[in-house]
Design an enzyme around this catalytic site. Sequence first.
Site, short mmCIF file in Angstrom:
data_model
loop_
_atom_site.label_atom_id
_atom_site.label_comp_id
_atom_site.label_asym_id
_atom_site.label_seq_id
_atom_site.Cartn_x
_atom_site.Cartn_y
_atom_site.Cartn_z
N ASN A 70 1.20 -1.33 0.35
CA ASN A 70 0.24 0.08 -0.18
C ASN A 70 1.38 1.10 -0.03
O ASN A 70 0.29 2.34 -0.26
CB ASN A 70 -0.84 -0.21 1.41
CG ASN A 70 0.27 -1.09 2.28
OD1 ASN A 70 0.24 -1.31 2.71
ND2 ASN A 70 0.04 0.44 3.57
N GLN A 79 -4.86 -3.94 -2.48
CA GLN A 79 -4.14 -3.15 -3.00
C GLN A 79 -4.38 -3.39 -4.94
O GLN A 79 -3.97 -2.56 -5.70
CB GLN A 79 -3.15 -2.63 -2.94
CG GLN A 79 -2.67 -1.75 -1.96
CD GLN A 79 -2.92 0.25 -1.86
OE1 GLN A 79 -3.61 0.24 -2.63
NE2 GLN A 79 -3.70 0.78 -0.33
N HIS A 82 -13.19 0.00 -0.64
CA HIS A 82 -13.60 1.38 -1.06
C HIS A 82 -11.63 1.69 -1.50
O HIS A 82 -11.39 2.74 -1.66
CB HIS A 82 -12.93 2.33 0.96
CG HIS A 82 -11.64 2.13 1.78
ND1 HIS A 82 -10.83 3.27 1.66
CD2 HIS A 82 -11.42 1.06 2.55
CE1 HIS A 82 -9.98 2.43 2.91
NE2 HIS A 82 -10.16 1.79 3.59
N THR A 120 -25.25 -8.73 10.86
CA THR A 120 -26.63 -8.70 9.63
C THR A 120 -25.64 -7.80 8.26
O THR A 120 -24.85 -7.38 8.21
CB THR A 120 -27.49 -7.43 9.84
OG1 THR A 120 -27.88 -7.15 11.19
CG2 THR A 120 -28.54 -6.90 8.87
N CYS A 175 2.43 7.32 6.86
CA CYS A 175 1.52 6.92 5.98
C CYS A 175 0.76 5.89 6.86
O CYS A 175 -0.33 5.84 6.98
CB CYS A 175 1.90 5.75 5.19
SG CYS A 175 2.45 6.27 3.50
C1 LIG Z 1 -6.00 -0.23 3.15
C2 LIG Z 1 -6.39 -1.87 3.55
C3 LIG Z 1 -5.80 -2.32 4.20
C4 LIG Z 1 -7.62 -2.79 5.41
O1 LIG Z 1 -8.64 -2.20 4.86
P1 LIG Z 1 -9.65 -1.26 5.36
O2 LIG Z 1 -10.71 -1.96 4.58
O3 LIG Z 1 -9.46 -0.14 5.19
O4 LIG Z 1 -9.65 -1.90 6.87
C5 LIG Z 1 -5.52 -4.10 4.51
N1 LIG Z 1 -4.39 -3.98 3.36
C6 LIG Z 1 -4.84 -3.18 2.81
C7 LIG Z 1 -2.59 -3.84 1.98
C8 LIG Z 1 -4.50 -2.11 2.60
O5 LIG Z 1 -3.98 -1.40 1.55
#
Ligand SMILES: *Cc1c(COP(=O)(O)O)cnc(C)c1O
Length: 389
Positions: free
Chosen positions: A151, A179, A201, A240, A326
């Site tokens: 990431n 990612q 997201h 749920t 970060c």
């Molecule tokens: C963003 C991310 C996560 C965490 O994901 P969330 O949905 O925000 O809990 C875990 N691993 C990597 C490599 C990420 O980039």
Amino acid sequence: MQVPVYMDNMATTPVDPRVLADMLPYFGTHFGNAASKTHAFGWAAADAVERAREEVARLIGARAQEIVFAAGATEANNLAIKGAVQAAPGAHIVTCAIEHKAVLECCHTLEKQGVEVTYLPVDRCGQIDLDQLAAAITPRTVLISLMAANNEIGVLQPLAAIGRLARERGVLWHCDAAQAIGKVPLNVEALGIDLLSASGHKLYAPKGVGFLYVCSRKPRVRLQAQVEGGGQERGLRGGTLNVPGIVGLGRACQLGREEMPAEAARLVQMRRRLCAGLEAALGPLVVNGHADERVPGNLNVSFPGVDGTELLLGLREIALSSGAACSSQTSAPSHVLRAIGASDDLARASLRFGLGRFNTMAEVEFAIDRTAAQVARLRACALAIEEKV
Ligand SMILES: *Cc1c(COP(=O)(O)O)cnc(C)c1O
């Protein structure tokens, strides 16, 4: 062009308008609980969840019944790692130094409970060494947890080779692919991935939804549930279901699958221009992470002699993150940049550009201009101070 320009797509992505449009009816008309078996409201919600499950599975070459919806990649990582290892006490895990905190913290907790964990180092490019991986696996190893793409520095691990090794040695491979899915082709069967985590997201779906792929044939992976409740998701994750979020995740996976080749090509072109533009203005760049084995939208660079946090303060028109902050609220240099051998100073001097679906070439040109001007200004300041001293 709208300012500030968003270039932090590895932290989170905006929801694609097509994803949002698909979600909206599930807040209103179709608000039912997917577990309600006795009326049309429940059936509509359950149908939408199952359609989304098909789309998610299709993106990674899995079967729909192998997808467990969760609140995000953090939760999926917890379920995969704690769930697989609790099922086998006295176990050993192999992971690596540049994993996301969601993986590393799970491993730390298990260590406190007596599980042995090996943290593989990475080379200067950010990749693990396959011989070291092979040597780390012992008869007690039950799980390898190695991410697809990092990431911070965007680096891809040698996925096919990891999968072959895991299969040969009969150990499960969990892959944090938050990612990578929708960005690079990922087929769980071809790659030999047994457990795969991802998050909505990071893929133009909303926050608070994600999934874990759990291989159900050769091998049939057994997991201990971490969130217990009403038996949802085949007993693997109670609670749920977040129906609108899941609908959005399904659409995002469909778009990711259909648009990946064109989008990846466009992002690589923008990343190359960004790199070339910065180099033309500032001289050779220190690029953190492998030059080619990386996700299309990521460029992580260090500007020697410049503090990344200070640089970001001067770059308010562009939303970026620095290697200093970060992964946490503290300003400690990133564990990822340290692991690839960057000094604390060079780690502090880093910026992460995360280009995404909605960035344009005009925004890239803007980012080049502003970044080059700010770096030049900070370097001139530093020089002036040195001359005074
Ligand atoms: C963003 C991310 C996560 C965490 O994901 P969330 O949905 O925000 O809990 C875990 N691993 C990597 C490599 C990420 O980039």
